[in-house]
Design a protein around this motif. Structure first.
Motif, PDB file in Angstrom:
ATOM      1  N   LEU A  42      -2.735   1.486   1.614  1.00 39.14           N
ATOM      2  CA  LEU A  42      -2.617   2.798   2.253  1.00 39.14           C
ATOM      3  C   LEU A  42      -3.780   3.714   1.888  1.00 39.14           C
ATOM      4  O   LEU A  42      -4.170   4.568   2.666  1.00 39.14           O
ATOM      5  N   ILE A  43      -4.305   3.530   0.695  1.00 35.99           N
ATOM      6  CA  ILE A  43      -5.453   4.336   0.316  1.00 35.99           C
ATOM      7  C   ILE A  43      -6.685   3.866   1.081  1.00 35.99           C
ATOM      8  O   ILE A  43      -7.484   4.649   1.577  1.00 35.99           O
ATOM      9  N   TRP A  44      -6.760   2.553   1.183  1.00 38.63           N
ATOM     10  CA  TRP A  44      -7.933   1.955   1.802  1.00 38.63           C
ATOM     11  C   TRP A  44      -7.929   2.229   3.308  1.00 38.63           C
ATOM     12  O   TRP A  44      -8.929   2.636   3.886  1.00 38.63           O
ATOM     13  N   PRO A  72      -5.446   4.317   5.667  1.00 41.87           N
ATOM     14  CA  PRO A  72      -4.226   5.104   5.844  1.00 41.87           C
ATOM     15  C   PRO A  72      -3.526   4.840   7.179  1.00 41.87           C
ATOM     16  O   PRO A  72      -2.349   5.093   7.308  1.00 41.87           O
ATOM     17  N   LEU A  98      -4.288   9.883  -4.721  1.00 39.79           N
ATOM     18  CA  LEU A  98      -3.670   8.980  -3.758  1.00 39.79           C
ATOM     19  C   LEU A  98      -2.970   9.759  -2.655  1.00 39.79           C
ATOM     20  O   LEU A  98      -2.762   9.257  -1.557  1.00 39.79           O
ATOM     21  N   ARG A 158      -5.036  11.926   0.902  1.00 34.18           N
ATOM     22  CA  ARG A 158      -5.357  11.416   2.233  1.00 34.18           C
ATOM     23  C   ARG A 158      -4.093  11.096   2.994  1.00 34.18           C
ATOM     24  O   ARG A 158      -3.025  10.951   2.425  1.00 34.18           O
ATOM     25  N   GLY A 159      -4.238  10.969   4.275  1.00 30.91           N
ATOM     26  CA  GLY A 159      -3.166  10.399   5.058  1.00 30.91           C
ATOM     27  C   GLY A 159      -2.163  11.386   5.592  1.00 30.91           C
ATOM     28  O   GLY A 159      -2.200  12.578   5.308  1.00 30.91           O
ATOM     29  N   THR A 167       2.409   8.501   5.070  1.00 34.06           N
ATOM     30  CA  THR A 167       1.661   7.835   4.004  1.00 34.06           C
ATOM     31  C   THR A 167       1.938   8.505   2.668  1.00 34.06           C
ATOM     32  O   THR A 167       2.133   7.835   1.659  1.00 34.06           O
ATOM     33  N   VAL A 198       3.487   6.706  -0.557  1.00 29.58           N
ATOM     34  CA  VAL A 198       2.722   6.590  -1.799  1.00 29.58           C
ATOM     35  C   VAL A 198       3.482   7.240  -2.952  1.00 29.58           C
ATOM     36  O   VAL A 198       3.601   6.664  -4.034  1.00 29.58           O
TER      37      VAL A 198
END
Lengths: 286, 345, 224
Positions: free
Chosen positions: A272-274, A276, B115, B118-119, B123, B127
Motif C-alpha cells: 500500500l505504501i508502494w 496506494p 505510512l 499517503r493514500g 488505505t 494501514v
C-alpha cells in the motif's frame, strides 16, 4: 511444498469468491463496506442449518445459501445502505462496523459462540494422491467451483449487456448516468449478487476458515487486503491478489507458524505504501 | 475605523482561546466526582482513561481529518511498555514510567505517521489497522515476555512519587488518572488554539490550498500524528498501571472501533467530544451490561447504525445547541454573584 | 517579468494558461525545461517552499477553508509566513505584529464586515476577495491571479476590480483573465498563449492592434 501451493491456491480461490463482491461495491460507489464478511457468515450459518439440522443435501445447500444471502444483501442494500452512499467515508465505516457488531452478537445469541462445522458428504473427504502431492478432495472441489465461477464472472462482465453497463458505471458513474444507465439499479443487483457470492464462499469455506460468530471481524482485514491490493478496476486484480494472499498465508503459517499473520500484514502495508492504488491497478487511475 | 477594527480583531482572537464558564464548570464537576461518588472509582477511572484515549483520536480525526482504525496500536504498545518496565523493575516510579511509555508510543506514532500520509481514506484505514494487528501478532509471538494470551501478570506498581499507593478502592488511581487527563487536555487545548492547530484545520479543510499558502502539509500531519500517538500511549499506560495487568486485547479492532463510537457520540473537532462521549459511553455500557451482559456488542452496533442514519451533522447540531444553552446559563450564574456584590455596595 | 510589472496572460480556452500556473507553483512537474524565480532554479522545489520564496497564487475555482472564518484564514497565513506556523504553544493573536497585519489585509480586501462569519456562507464576491487576500497575505513578490473576476456577479464586481487595481506597486502581478476590460485597464504588458505556445507578447496597444491576435482571439470574442 506442492501441497502447500495447492492448499494456498484453494484458499486464495475461496478468498476471491468471498471478496469479489466487495471490490465491485468499492469500485462502483466508492463505498467502504466493512460488513461484507457478515454476509459470508450468513451464508455459512445458512448451510449449517440446512445441512446439519434439516438434512438438506450438501449439493443443494450451497445454491440455497447463495440465494438466501443474495436476497438478504439486496434487502439491506435497498433499505439501509442506500442512505449511506453519499455520506463521508467516516460515516460508512461507522455504519458498517455497527452492522458487523450487530451481526456478531445476533449470531452469538441465536447459534451460540462455539465453532460450527458443515457435515460434508463422505465422498468429498479424504485425499487424492497425484505424483506424491496430497490433494484434499474437498479442496479440489473448491478450486473447481471457484474457478468456474471466476470464468463465468469474467465472461459475464465482458460479454453481456449488464456487464458492459457495470463496467461503464465503475469507470465513471457520472458519465454512465448521463448515458441513461440506471446506476442505482445496477448497483443494487451487483450488491445482491456480490453478497450471494460471499454467502456461497462462506458456505464452502466453513470447513477451511472455521465458522463462528467472530467470522466477519476475523476475515474483514483479509477481504480488504484483496480489494486494496488488487485494485478495483477489474476482477483480475483481486483474483491474483487473492491467490497470492492465499499462498502467502498458508505458506507463512506453515513455515513460520509463530509469526501468524504478521507476514501478511507487513506485506500489505508495504504494497500500500508502494502503490496506494493497488498492485494491479491501472497506473492512470483517477 | 482602523483602530476599532484592530481592537475587534485582537479581542476576537483573545476571546477565541479563553476558558468559558461552562468549561470551568465542567472541570470543577470532574474533580468534584472524587468526593461525590466514592463508591464508583473503578468506572470513573475507566471513563477518565477512555476520555484521554478519545481525546487523542479527536486530534487526528477531528482536527486533521485522518480516519484511523489503529489507535489501539499506541494504546497497547504503551500498555505493555509500562507493564514490562514495572515488572522487571526497570523504572519503578510510576510517573516516570508513564512518561516513558508515552514517549515510546509517540516514537511509534512518528515512524508510522509516514505510512499514513499517503493514500485515500481506505488505505489509511487499512494501514492503521494493519499496524495494530501486527503489534498484536508480535505480542502474541513473544509470549515468553508478554504472557501471550494469558496476559501480562505479576506487574507490581510502586506508589506514585513514593507516597501514593494504588489502593484497593481505586481512590488514588482515579485521582492520578484524572490529573493526567486534565494536564493532557490543557496541553491539547493549547495546541488546538495555536497557529499550529489552526493550520491543521486548514489542511483538513483544503490540503491543496494549504500547500499554496506555504503550509508544509506533510510535517504538520506527522507532528499531530505523533502527538496523538503519545496521548493514546499515556491512556494505555494508565490502564496497565491502575489494573496491574495488560492483555492482548489492547490491540484489538474492537478497541479502536469502540473509540470511534465514543468520539462520534460526543462529536468531533471541539476536544470535549471525547470526554463527553466517554461519559455517555460508560453510562450506556453500565446500563446495558446490567440488562444483557453478553450481548452488549449488539446494542453498540445498533447505536452506531442509528447515529449514521440519523445524521451525524444533525446530532452535532443538537449538541452545539445544548452547549450554547448551557453556556448562557452558566454565564448568567457566573454573572449573578458579581451583580449581587455590586448591588450591595 | 520585471519587478512591479502588471502582466496579463490571455488566450482562448484550453490554451494552457492554468497549466502554466500549475507548473510555476509546483502543482505539476514540467516534463522538460526549468523554472526560474529571480534567477534561482526552483524546478525541484516543493509547492509550500516556493511560497516562502515569494510566489503565491489564487485559484480559478475558489480553494478556501470553508469551516474557518476569514479572520482565522488570514491569521493562519500571516502567522505561517512570520514563521510561527509550527508554534503549538502560543495562542494566536498575542503577537501585535500578527494582529496589525491581519487588520491591514482585512481592510485592504473589504472583509471587515464579514470577518467573523464562516467562509462557507459568504457571498461569492467576498469569497473571491478572500481568495486573493489569502495569496496576498503570503507577501509574495510575484502574485499569480487565475481568473479572479470569473463568475462574480455584476453588483460585486466593482469592489473586486478596484481592489485588484489597488494592489501595491512593489508586487509583481501575473493576471490570467477573460475579461478584456480588466485586462486592458490593468496590464502594462500582455502575452497571448495559444495551444500551449507563446503567440504574441507586447504592450497592450500593440497586442490589441496585432492582426493575428484579432484573428485567433479577439475575433472569436466579438463573434461569440
Amino acid at each position: 511444498m506442492l501441497t502447500i501451493l495447492f492448499d494456498g491456491v484453494a484458499y486464495g480461490m475461496l478468498l476471491f469468491v468471498l471478496a469479489c463482491g466487495l471490490s465491485v461495491t468499492l469500485g462502483l460507489m466508492n463505498f467502504i463496506n466493512l460488513a461484507h464478511g457478515a454476509f459470508a457468515m450468513a451464508g455459512g450459518y445458512c448451510t449449517v442449518i440446512l445441512v446439519n439440522r434439516l438434512g438438506v443435501p450438501f449439493a443443494l445447500g450451497l445454491p440455497i445459501a447463495f440465494l438466501v444471502t443474495a436476497v438478504l444483501g439486496g434487502l439491506f442494500e435497498r433499505t439501509l445502505y442506500v442512505h449511506v452512499y453519499a455520506k463521508p467515508h467516516l460515516d460508512q465505516v461507522l455504519f458498517t462496523i455497527g452492522l458487523v457488531f450487530m451481526a456478531v452478537a445476533a449470531v452469538d445469541y441465536t447459534m451460540g459462540s462455539s465453532q460450527q462445522f458443515v457435515q460434508i458428504p463422505d465422498a468429498l473427504q479424504g485425499q487424492f494422491n497425484v505424483f506424491g502431492i496430497g490433494m484434499g478432495k474437498y479442496r479440489l472441489l473448491i478450486i473447481a467451483i471457484c474457478g468456474l465461477l471466476t470464468i463465468a464472472l469474467q465472461l459475464m462482465l465482458s460479454k453481456t449487456r449488464f456487464g458492459s453497463r457495470l463496467r461503464a458505471a465503475v469507470d465513471d458513474p457520472r458519465v454512465a448516468r448521463g448515458l441513461g444507465i440506471n446506476v442505482g439499479a445496477v448497483f443494487g443487483i451487483t450488491f445482491a449478487f456480490g453478497s450471494g457470492l460471499a454467502g456461497l464462499g462462506g458456505a464452502l469455506g466453513a470447513e477451511i476458515l472455521g465458522l463462528d460468530p467472530t467470522f466477519p471481524l476475523k476475515y474483514m482485514i483479509y477481504f480488504l487486503i484483496v480489494v486494496t491490493v488488487g485494485g478495483t478496476s477489474s476482477i483480475t486484480g483481486p483474483f491474483f491478489a487473492s491467490i497470492l494472499l492465499g499462498i502467502g498465508d498458508v505458506a507463512g503459517k506453515y513455515y513460520v507458524p509463530k509469526l501468524g499473520a504478521f507476514v501478511i500484514y507487513a506485506i500489505m502495508i508495504a504494497v500500500l505504501i508502494w502503490r496506494p492504488q493497488g498492485l494491479f491497478a491501472r497506473s492512470t487511475a483517477r | 475605523m482602523t483602530s476599532a477594527a484592530a481592537n475587534e480583531v485582537a479581542a476576537y482572537l483573545k476571546r477565541r482561546a479563553r476558558w468559558s464558564p461552562l468549561e470551568i464548570a465542567f472541570w470543577v464537576f470532574a474533580f468534584a466526582t472524587i468526593w461525590l461518588f466514592p463508591g464508583k472509582y473503578l468506572i470513573l477511572k475507566d471513563t477518565a482513561i477512555l476520555a484521554l484515549f478519545a481525546l487523542s483520536l479527536d486530534l487526528i480525526l477531528g482536527y486533521a481529518g485522518i480516519i484511523s482504525l489503529g489507535q489501539a496500536a499506541f494504546f497497547g504498545l504503551a500498555g505493555y511498555f509500562s507493564g514490562l518496565v514495572a515488572k522487571y523493575g526497570i523504572i519503578n516510579e510510576p510517573l516516570l514510567a508513564l512518561i516513558a511509555s508515552g514517549l515510546a508510543a509517540a516514537a511509534l506514532g512518528f515512524v508510522t505517521s509516514f505510512l499514513v500520509l499517503r493514500g485515500s481514506d481506505l488505505t489509511r484505514l487499512m494501514v492503521t489497522l494493519g499496524v495494530s494487528l501486527m503489534l498484536g501478532e508480535v505480542a502474541n509471538r513473544y509470549s515468553n515476555i508478554t504472557g501471550g494470551a494469558d496476559g501480562l501478570q505479576g506487574v507490581d506498581i510502586q506508589p506514585i512519587l513514593g507516597r501514593f499507593r494504588f489502593d484497593l478502592y481505586g481512590h488514588n488511581g482515579y485521582v492520578y488518572c484524572l490529573i493526567v487527563l486534565f494536564i493532557c487536555f490543557v496541553l491539547a487545548r493549547r495546541v488546538v488554539y495555536s497557529p499550529f492547530g489552526l493550520s491543521l484545520r486548514a489542511v483538513k479543510g483544503n490540503p491543496l490550498r494549504a500547500a499554496a499558502i506555504g503550509i508544509p502539509v506533510k510535517w504538520r500531519l506527522v507532528a499531530v500524528y505523533t502527538f496523538s500517538a503519545g496521548l493514546a500511549g499515556l491512556a494505555g499506560a494508565l490502564l496497565t498501571q491502575t489494573t496491574a495487568f495488560c492483555s492482548l486485547d489492547v490491540f484489538s479492532l474492537d478497541r479502536s472501533a469502540d473509540l470511534l463510537l465514543v468520539l462520534i457520540i460526543g462529536g468531533t473537532g471541539y476536544l470535549y467530544g471525547g470526554l463527553i462521549g466517554a461519559v455517555i459511553y460508560k453510562l450506556l455500557q453500565d446500563w446495558i451490561a446490567n440488562l444483557t451482559p453478553q450481548y452488549w456488542q449488539f446494542w453498540i452496533g445498533l447505536v452506531l447504525v442509528v447515529i449514521v442514519l440519523a445524521g451525524r451533522e444533525r446530532m452535532q447540531g443538537w449538541i452545539a445547541a445544548a452547549r450554547g444553552a448551557l453556556e448562557d446559563a452558566t454565564a448568567r450564574v457566573a454573572a449573578r454573584p458579581a451583580k449581587f456584590a455590586s448591588d450591595r455596595q | 517579468m520585471e519587478k512591479g510589472a502588471r502582466h496579463a496572460l490571455i488566450g482562448p480556452n484550453g490554451a494552457g494558461k492554468t497549466t502554466f500556473i500549475n507548473l510555476l507553483t509546483g502543482v505539476l512537474r514540467p516534463t522538460a525545461g526549468r523554472i526560474f524565480l529571480e534567477g534561482r532554479d526552483i524546478t525541484d522545489t516543493l509547492p509550500h517552499e516556493r511560497v516562502r520564496l515569494g510566489m503565491a497564487r489564487t485559484f480559478q475555482i475558489n480553494q478556501l477553508f470553508l469551516d474557518l472564518t476569514p479572520l482565522e484564514s488570514i491569521g493562519l497565513v500571516v502567522s505561517e509566513r512570520l514563521g510561527s506556523g509550527a508554534d503549538w504553544w502560543r495562542v494566536i493573536g498575542t503577537k501585535s505584529a500578527v494582529t496589525d497585519e491581519i487588520v491591514e489585509i482585512i481592510e485592504r480586501f473589504h472583509l471587515a464586515d464579514v470577518m467573523l462569519d464562516r467562509v462557507a456562507v459568504l457571498p461569492y464576491g467576498k469569497q473571491r476577495l478572500l481568495e486573493i487576500a489569502l495569496a496576498f497575505a503570503c507577501r509574495p513578490r510575484l502574485l499569480l491571479l487565475d481568473e479572479p473576476a470569473a463568475g462574480v456577479p455584476e453588483a460585486e464586481r466593482h469592489e473586486l476590480l478596484a481592489t485588484i487595481e489597488a494592489l501595491p506597486a512593489e508586487v509583481t502581478v501575473l493576471l490570467i483573465e477573460h475579461d478584456m476590460d480588466l485586462v486592458f485597464s490593468f496590464a502594462d504588458r500582455i502575452s497571448v498563449l495559444v495551444n500551449g505556445a507563446l503567440f504574441v507578447d507586447g504592450a497592450p496597444d500593440e497586442v490589441a492592434r496585432d492582426p493575428r491576435v484579432k484573428a485567433v482571439y479577439l475575433g472569436e470574442e466579438v463573434h461569440a
